[in-house]
Design a protein around this motif. Sequence first.
Motif, mmCIF file in Angstrom:
data_model
loop_
_atom_site.group_PDB
_atom_site.id
_atom_site.type_symbol
_atom_site.label_atom_id
_atom_site.label_comp_id
_atom_site.label_asym_id
_atom_site.label_seq_id
_atom_site.Cartn_x
_atom_site.Cartn_y
_atom_site.Cartn_z
ATOM 1 N N PHE A 22 92.980 39.423 18.134
ATOM 2 C CA PHE A 22 93.800 38.218 18.206
ATOM 3 C C PHE A 22 93.095 37.148 19.045
ATOM 4 O O PHE A 22 93.016 35.980 18.649
ATOM 5 C CB PHE A 22 95.170 38.559 18.807
ATOM 6 N N ARG A 23 92.551 37.550 20.198
ATOM 7 C CA ARG A 23 91.856 36.598 21.068
ATOM 8 C C ARG A 23 90.594 36.048 20.403
ATOM 9 O O ARG A 23 90.297 34.853 20.488
ATOM 10 C CB ARG A 23 91.501 37.261 22.402
ATOM 11 N N PHE A 24 89.862 36.929 19.727
ATOM 12 C CA PHE A 24 88.665 36.477 19.015
ATOM 13 C C PHE A 24 89.025 35.407 17.978
ATOM 14 O O PHE A 24 88.384 34.348 17.905
ATOM 15 C CB PHE A 24 87.973 37.644 18.300
ATOM 16 N N ASN A 61 77.640 36.137 23.401
ATOM 17 C CA ASN A 61 77.973 37.477 23.862
ATOM 18 C C ASN A 61 79.475 37.703 23.758
ATOM 19 O O ASN A 61 80.266 36.798 24.035
ATOM 20 C CB ASN A 61 77.533 37.667 25.317
ATOM 21 N N VAL A 62 79.840 38.907 23.346
ATOM 22 C CA VAL A 62 81.251 39.296 23.285
ATOM 23 C C VAL A 62 81.389 40.711 23.831
ATOM 24 O O VAL A 62 80.396 41.418 24.020
ATOM 25 C CB VAL A 62 81.817 39.240 21.838
ATOM 26 N N ASP A 63 82.612 41.111 24.046
ATOM 27 C CA ASP A 63 82.913 42.484 24.445
ATOM 28 C C ASP A 63 83.891 43.024 23.413
ATOM 29 O O ASP A 63 85.100 42.852 23.534
ATOM 30 C CB ASP A 63 83.513 42.513 25.851
ATOM 31 N N GLY A 64 83.332 43.641 22.378
ATOM 32 C CA GLY A 64 84.168 44.066 21.267
ATOM 33 C C GLY A 64 83.989 45.508 20.873
ATOM 34 O O GLY A 64 83.264 45.821 19.925
ATOM 35 N N LEU A 90 80.447 46.583 20.871
ATOM 36 C CA LEU A 90 79.578 45.584 20.251
ATOM 37 C C LEU A 90 79.462 44.390 21.200
ATOM 38 O O LEU A 90 80.449 43.965 21.784
ATOM 39 C CB LEU A 90 80.149 45.163 18.898
ATOM 40 N N ASP A 91 78.249 43.868 21.336
ATOM 41 C CA ASP A 91 78.009 42.896 22.405
ATOM 42 C C ASP A 91 77.647 41.488 21.948
ATOM 43 O O ASP A 91 77.520 40.590 22.774
ATOM 44 C CB ASP A 91 76.898 43.408 23.332
ATOM 45 N N THR A 92 77.467 41.286 20.651
ATOM 46 C CA THR A 92 76.988 39.984 20.177
ATOM 47 C C THR A 92 77.767 39.514 18.960
ATOM 48 O O THR A 92 77.979 40.287 18.022
ATOM 49 C CB THR A 92 75.488 40.049 19.811
ATOM 50 N N GLU A 93 78.198 38.256 18.998
ATOM 51 C CA GLU A 93 78.858 37.628 17.852
ATOM 52 C C GLU A 93 77.894 36.632 17.220
ATOM 53 O O GLU A 93 77.345 35.776 17.907
ATOM 54 C CB GLU A 93 80.121 36.902 18.292
#
Length: 239
Positions: free
Chosen positions: A79-81, A215-218, A221-224
């Motif tokens: 949702f935040r993404f 960079n993301v925290d998913g 997974l670390d990269t968008e």
Amino acid sequence: MKKTKPILKYVLVSLFLTLPLILFFSIQQRKPEKELIRIRPGYTSYDFYIQRQLNKTLNPRLRTIWMTRDWDRKIKVFFRFFQDLKRQGLLSNDSKCLCVGARVGQEVEALKRVGVTDSVGMDLVPYPPLVVKGDFHHQPFDDETFDFEFSNVFDHALYPEKFVGEIERTLRPGGLCVLHVALSTRSDKYSANDLYSVEALVRLFRRSEVVHVRNVDGFGLDTEVVFRKKGDSSILVRS
């Protein structure tokens, strides 16, 4: 002149000895293009690959976790993404969206909750009404169907070129693809490839251009990486 000759000889000998070492370390630091994405060994046939992916998707323990403990937690993160992508003007309520490799569809549910109601997921095992059956190497959709495609399962593609090619085929001109990938860590035991650079991913998207990388925290997974398919982008600014 007699003194300079030994010095010159010493310099030439030093260069002769050190140049090969310099070249060697230079080559070692720069991975060959073919190694920027490494296909994991052991997949003796496509049927074997599909069965291995199904072993994860159909695992009763994992499915229970996905639909109970992980359900709300993952929806909140997705949702935040998606809210952030809407704020950037990369996603709208009118977008027709596909989530590639959606498992039980938390990302689809998150899209619907942010107002993007025309959203569906695709996976080897369907989970109605959020997820339909499909193989991301051969999407069951017509050309130029979607405005927006999201996936966090690039590492599960046995044929990365086909994975990307199908996304570009089913995206409308100007449509967006958002991928979450792992660069700094290796993915789970069911992954079929390891990605070592964004550059390798960019090279696969031959009909698209990069919008941004961050960079993301998913979920490990670390990269968008966001791509826009080349062509008319007016579909993305509908009110």
